[in-house]
Design a protein around this motif. Sequence first.
Motif, PDB file in Angstrom:
ATOM      1  N   GLY A 195     -80.177  38.290  61.752  1.00 62.44           N
ATOM      2  CA  GLY A 195     -80.548  37.747  63.042  1.00 62.44           C
ATOM      3  C   GLY A 195     -81.821  36.923  62.995  1.00 62.44           C
ATOM      4  O   GLY A 195     -82.413  36.703  61.916  1.00 62.44           O
ATOM      5  N   PRO A 196     -82.293  36.457  64.127  1.00 63.91           N
ATOM      6  CA  PRO A 196     -83.465  35.564  64.180  1.00 63.91           C
ATOM      7  C   PRO A 196     -84.765  36.217  63.702  1.00 63.91           C
ATOM      8  O   PRO A 196     -85.717  35.498  63.378  1.00 63.91           O
ATOM      9  CB  PRO A 196     -83.560  35.186  65.664  1.00 63.91           C
ATOM     10  N   PHE A 197     -84.818  37.552  63.665  1.00 65.00           N
ATOM     11  CA  PHE A 197     -86.039  38.235  63.225  1.00 65.00           C
ATOM     12  C   PHE A 197     -85.900  38.823  61.820  1.00 65.00           C
ATOM     13  O   PHE A 197     -86.608  39.767  61.466  1.00 65.00           O
ATOM     14  CB  PHE A 197     -86.409  39.340  64.224  1.00 65.00           C
ATOM     15  N   LYS A 198     -84.983  38.266  61.039  1.00 66.69           N
ATOM     16  CA  LYS A 198     -84.758  38.764  59.686  1.00 66.69           C
ATOM     17  C   LYS A 198     -86.066  38.783  58.885  1.00 66.69           C
ATOM     18  O   LYS A 198     -86.886  37.859  58.969  1.00 66.69           O
ATOM     19  CB  LYS A 198     -83.735  37.879  58.968  1.00 66.69           C
ATOM     20  N   ARG A 223     -98.905  39.463  67.656  1.00 64.19           N
ATOM     21  CA  ARG A 223     -98.839  40.393  68.781  1.00 64.19           C
ATOM     22  C   ARG A 223     -97.663  41.344  68.603  1.00 64.19           C
ATOM     23  O   ARG A 223     -96.595  40.955  68.123  1.00 64.19           O
ATOM     24  CB  ARG A 223     -98.679  39.638  70.111  1.00 64.19           C
ATOM     25  N   GLU A 224     -97.848  42.629  68.999  1.00 60.90           N
ATOM     26  CA  GLU A 224     -96.768  43.598  68.959  1.00 60.90           C
ATOM     27  C   GLU A 224     -95.829  43.328  70.125  1.00 60.90           C
ATOM     28  O   GLU A 224     -96.226  43.437  71.290  1.00 60.90           O
ATOM     29  CB  GLU A 224     -97.329  45.027  69.050  1.00 60.90           C
ATOM     30  N   THR A 225     -94.607  42.935  69.796  1.00 56.75           N
ATOM     31  CA  THR A 225     -93.647  42.539  70.831  1.00 56.75           C
ATOM     32  C   THR A 225     -92.398  43.409  70.765  1.00 56.75           C
ATOM     33  O   THR A 225     -91.804  43.548  69.686  1.00 56.75           O
ATOM     34  CB  THR A 225     -93.236  41.063  70.635  1.00 56.75           C
ATOM     35  N   PRO A 226     -91.966  44.021  71.890  1.00 57.72           N
ATOM     36  CA  PRO A 226     -90.735  44.820  71.875  1.00 57.72           C
ATOM     37  C   PRO A 226     -89.507  43.919  71.769  1.00 57.72           C
ATOM     38  O   PRO A 226     -89.362  42.955  72.525  1.00 57.72           O
ATOM     39  CB  PRO A 226     -90.775  45.559  73.216  1.00 57.72           C
ATOM     40  N   VAL A 227     -88.635  44.230  70.836  1.00 57.23           N
ATOM     41  CA  VAL A 227     -87.432  43.441  70.600  1.00 57.23           C
ATOM     42  C   VAL A 227     -86.236  44.379  70.520  1.00 57.23           C
ATOM     43  O   VAL A 227     -86.305  45.435  69.882  1.00 57.23           O
ATOM     44  CB  VAL A 227     -87.548  42.628  69.291  1.00 57.23           C
ATOM     45  N   GLU A 228     -85.133  44.009  71.181  1.00 52.59           N
ATOM     46  CA  GLU A 228     -83.909  44.806  71.115  1.00 52.59           C
ATOM     47  C   GLU A 228     -83.056  44.322  69.948  1.00 52.59           C
ATOM     48  O   GLU A 228     -82.822  43.114  69.795  1.00 52.59           O
ATOM     49  CB  GLU A 228     -83.119  44.701  72.419  1.00 52.59           C
ATOM     50  N   LEU A 229     -82.588  45.256  69.129  1.00 55.23           N
ATOM     51  CA  LEU A 229     -81.826  44.918  67.934  1.00 55.23           C
ATOM     52  C   LEU A 229     -80.561  45.750  67.853  1.00 55.23           C
ATOM     53  O   LEU A 229     -80.515  46.880  68.347  1.00 55.23           O
ATOM     54  CB  LEU A 229     -82.677  45.176  66.677  1.00 55.23           C
ATOM     55  N   GLU A 230     -79.525  45.186  67.225  1.00 57.87           N
ATOM     56  CA  GLU A 230     -78.318  45.944  66.939  1.00 57.87           C
ATOM     57  C   GLU A 230     -78.578  46.853  65.744  1.00 57.87           C
ATOM     58  O   GLU A 230     -79.380  46.530  64.855  1.00 57.87           O
ATOM     59  CB  GLU A 230     -77.167  44.986  66.604  1.00 57.87           C
TER      60      GLU A 230
END
Length: 238
Positions: A195-198, A223-230
């Motif tokens: 995905g885009p955050f690989k 910055r610490e950012t919350p991200v939803e991942l499969e």
Amino acid sequence: MSSAPSPVSELDHDLPPTPESPSEPAVELLTLSETPEAAEGTSDPDAAGKPQVARWYAVQVASSCEKKVKATLEQRAVTLGVDNRILEIEIPQTPGVKLKKDGSRQSIEEKVFPGYVLVRMILDEDTMMAVRSTPNVINFVGQEERRATGKARGHIRPRPLSSQEVNRIFKRSAEKKPVVKVDLAEGDQILVTAGPFKDFQGEVIDVSGERSKLKALLSIFGRETPVELEFSQISKQS
């Protein structure tokens, strides 16, 4: 001995229900019928000429020994000559998927009531003894017959499950959608593998097995950012 549960009527309440009264033993996780329900099956009449009725009973077993108890009891029923009265032994299960650390998925079966098996049987002294004397069996779920004196626990009298309870259990087993189990918890470190955050690393802050997703804090632009991942997009870091 049949492997498919007998059909019964529709349910109008959820499981597991509460015990019958505050005085019931802690092992009684299922609500049991006060009076026998319609017959799940019958055998030849007994000596008194009354039809012998087969009903479902819940049996508490040692942790993680459900399959072992089922196999052993099936063999013992034949050996002891009661296989015509111990008719079915079931471990209600639902489909599931386990996500391994490398991101691969494994199909699994989740027990509906861990620590219990259901037995459809004609209850008499021989069948009760066959079940109770099976290794890793703790006892039937039922009502404790209190002793007149002393503090010792009384005898547990097996009591049949209602047809509604049985139907609800097996309906739940047949219809529940697969749930993903993942060896992840809040605070675990992960590596994003797709995905885009690989190649980003982060810390798990929430896990949703029903949705097959998790939320993680990733360091994006400092910055610490919350991200939803499969689940399929990450791997757990040791």
